[in-house]
Design an enzyme around this catalytic site. Structure first.
Site, PDB file in Angstrom:
ATOM      1  N   HIS C  96      -8.058 -23.728   9.839  1.00  0.00           N
ATOM      2  CA  HIS C  96      -7.454 -24.058  11.133  1.00  0.00           C
ATOM      3  C   HIS C  96      -6.430 -22.969  11.448  1.00  0.00           C
ATOM      4  CE1 HIS C  96      -5.616 -26.103  14.429  1.00  0.00           C
ATOM      5  NE2 HIS C  96      -4.494 -26.361  13.799  1.00  0.00           N
ATOM      6  N   HIS C  98      -4.115 -21.050  14.981  1.00  0.00           N
ATOM      7  CA  HIS C  98      -3.795 -21.006  16.411  1.00  0.00           C
ATOM      8  C   HIS C  98      -3.959 -19.563  16.883  1.00  0.00           C
ATOM      9  CE1 HIS C  98      -1.486 -25.016  16.984  1.00  0.00           C
ATOM     10  NE2 HIS C  98      -2.177 -25.089  15.872  1.00  0.00           N
ATOM     11  N   ASP C 121     -25.130 -13.250  16.771  1.00  0.00           N
ATOM     12  CA  ASP C 121     -25.272 -12.960  15.343  1.00  0.00           C
ATOM     13  C   ASP C 121     -24.767 -14.125  14.488  1.00  0.00           C
ATOM     14  OD1 ASP C 121     -26.421 -10.440  15.510  1.00  0.00           O
ATOM     15  OD2 ASP C 121     -24.497  -9.377  15.494  1.00  0.00           O
ATOM     16  N   HIS C 172      -5.670 -27.818  22.034  1.00  0.00           N
ATOM     17  CA  HIS C 172      -5.089 -27.585  20.725  1.00  0.00           C
ATOM     18  C   HIS C 172      -5.477 -26.191  20.210  1.00  0.00           C
ATOM     19  CE1 HIS C 172      -4.453 -29.332  16.372  1.00  0.00           C
ATOM     20  NE2 HIS C 172      -3.822 -28.215  16.581  1.00  0.00           N
ATOM     21  N   TYR C 230     -30.684  -8.765   7.581  1.00  0.00           N
ATOM     22  CA  TYR C 230     -29.349  -8.188   7.621  1.00  0.00           C
ATOM     23  C   TYR C 230     -28.701  -8.376   6.257  1.00  0.00           C
ATOM     24  CZ  TYR C 230     -24.617  -7.119   9.112  1.00  0.00           C
ATOM     25  OH  TYR C 230     -23.375  -6.552   9.241  1.00  0.00           O
TER      26      TYR C 230
END
Lengths: 232, 232, 232, 232
Positions: C96, C98, C121, C172, C230
């Protein structure tokens, strides 16, 4: 040792400030500094990466743009510097960069409006943007004419180069100057910050008002007037 | 050793955080910290580059703005700090910067809308923007009046300086404060981040809604309320 | 040595990636990593600056959100992590932050449109943005409900958490996850880059088309399908 | 020592420039360099982090895209490089990145207008943006067709790959090239700077004029024409 060593050293150190301040990519900028008694200035050699610069590589040029000392070719913008030194006797440092935000305003062909005190701490007018030259002048002695483009824009708009130490050349990029090379470099960094803030200000509020005259005068005078009280 | 050494040290360290956090260009910012028992604060000297600062160079000033100790001239914004310390007894640190995004909002003369929880983690209202002062006040004791401009804007808008620890001064730049100098510096960095995010939010969605009240309260209370559960 | 040492070490190293990648200011982010056999995850302690983190300070929590080991309080977002681990059995890392651009999109309450191959991708859909919760849920067990807000948004929109490893929580900020903590951190950095590019794309061309389906599929399959080619 | 060591070393050093110049996140970019006499090029291995690269890990591939030497799988974009080398005989370096601003323009599916001299110092036209391919070609040999997409767009628009050393592939990202790998890397950084400035220019002045022809020609000729006078 060259009798020009002192200005080569100053020009070298001032040039090296440009990448540290984030004002140049590769070789897209140059600083010069003048010795008025000797009638010359030291300027960055053309196209030499900053990491390869040394004081000895600086080129000495007189105010007519003629190379006086140095084995490298001077900056391609040398004639613009020469014209400004020749006509504006109080300046001893000139900087040219393609810094991101100032160049974007130059490409926009707009003066940078004076929106706040950060701007007014340094000049009391919008940052002027000179229009592109006529085709005839461009195809002639281009860098020489760029110097006159700057001089003429100041004259036509009643600007004083001792008070407004920066200009945007339309479609091109900024020039700044000052009593010393350090001050000219400082002005380039201030211009870039002011250019970014003015851009953001218009994005946040398209009808943002220009700074009111009382604040313009107050902030400029506290740094520059006879009763200035900023600094030591 | 000066009996003010402890606050000089704190003020020094807090000032040195500003360039590390990317909040200042050159000398465009200052931090002070107060000792309430001694009735003074330590503040950055005016115009001294951060690299040249030392704790000893900090200037000691009382809450009427008079220099008590120090050989250098204090920050030109000293009287603003003094007014805030004098009237807001719970604060011991004040920061003034011209950080890019917060200053752009100040120049836009708009409050920063509360759009998300990053904002609500720190305050429950929009970041207030005080209007520019009247010409009469600007031409008078400008920095002193700037302090009152801030105090009055808080009073007129029913804001509590213990809960809202930041303001934009219209056409100028932000001030932040806190119980300590560290908290005031922290608030300046938070303000800059919130200012950038709010700018981007409006660009991405010009009709982005303000944060709903339930989230405003929840996020503020989990950091600041009696039942806060953020941190150790 | 704690029998949880291995996940404390992984969580520590993953948390320390966040400031290096420019994804966090101060303590505005957290990473956890799970050991499925032991039925626990290690998570950053709440409000501890990154520079003060050590592996030993990580907190061990079970999938019901109960602290199993550790003297510090876990991240305030711990219950959100717990809910996701409990219901999404294939993930072992959650992040998490910001981060600036992803948070601006979250505040805008818009999905991030899939405009290019950088996005494709990594996922074949827009980056989903869950709406803010009802007031009732916010005022209840907020972080716990945030977990369900995410689960429900995936279910209601037919999204597969193994293919779409990121979400914006409206008003948020983003959450990302993956098979490992490293992958979850990687996804946070990818999300921030994709968020910035999508913002710029709309500024440059407000009617920019979404990526055509053939390219969406091609790019995702070359990195993720059975015939992926890839990497090594 | 491998007879390809010299180009592995060059490719290694050129690849390592990309993160230093801020042009790549993680592994989102690759550089190759060709030896025309040996008929091969050295290219970055696929998905290997820059910090783990060594010259020995570079993969040698011929102009039909067949691996000649190396134990790692080459970049997934190898066939695009191969096609360009095969058809454009004067180039010895190719770079592909997902740099932020150039990629945003590619996603916008717009050519980058020539607004200023920073742009004209490097090319005399807008930076071309090739449209996305047809679904049939995408689902076929995608990277191979991307090469032809670039070739065809140059041919259809009368562009000369020796003068215009960069392209945006619509919905995807930029490719640049040059006589050397170093020049191709240089072009990628120039493109990113030009892309950012053009974006800002349109934000500041939506009706900003394209650079006038006289300036386009003057700036390009002073760096590239027979009478060029930039550099040493």
């Amino acid at each position: 040792m060259s009798k020009y060593h002192h200005i080569k050293q100053i020009a070298y150190e001032a040039n090296m400030q440009l990448p540290k301040l984030g004002l140049v990519l590769f070789t897209f900028g140059n600083v010069s500094t003048a010795d008025r008694e000797l009638g010359v200035f030291a300027i960055k050699p053309s196209g030499v990466p900053y990491k390869d610069l040394t004081p000895e590589k600086m080129v000495i040029v007189n105010f007519d743009g003629e190379v006086i000392e140095g084995t490298l070719r001077p900056s391609s913008d040398t004639l613009t510097h020469a014209v400004l030194y020749k006509h504006w006797e109080a300046i001893n440092g000139i900087v040219h960069t393609h810094s991101t935000y100032a160049t974007a305003w130059a490409q926009s062909q707009r003066d940078i409006p004076i929106f706040g005190t950060t701007h007014a701490d340094h000049l009391t007018t919008d940052v002027p943007c000179a229009p592109p030259m006529s085709d005839e002048l461009i195809e002639g002695n281009y860098e020489y004419q760029t110097g006159f483009q700057i001089l003429n824009h100041f004259q036509e708009n009643g600007l004083d180069y001792k008070e407004v130490e920066m200009i945007l050349v339309g479609s091109h990029a900024p020039f700044t100057w000052g009593k010393t090379a350090d001050k000219a470099v400082y002005n380039s960094a201030v211009l870039e910050a002011v250019a970014q803030m003015a851009y953001l200000t218009e994005q946040i509020n398209p009808s943002a008002p220009r700074l009111k005259d009382a604040l313009v005068n107050k902030h400029y005078q506290r740094k520059h007037g006879p009763d200035s009280y900023y600094g030591q």
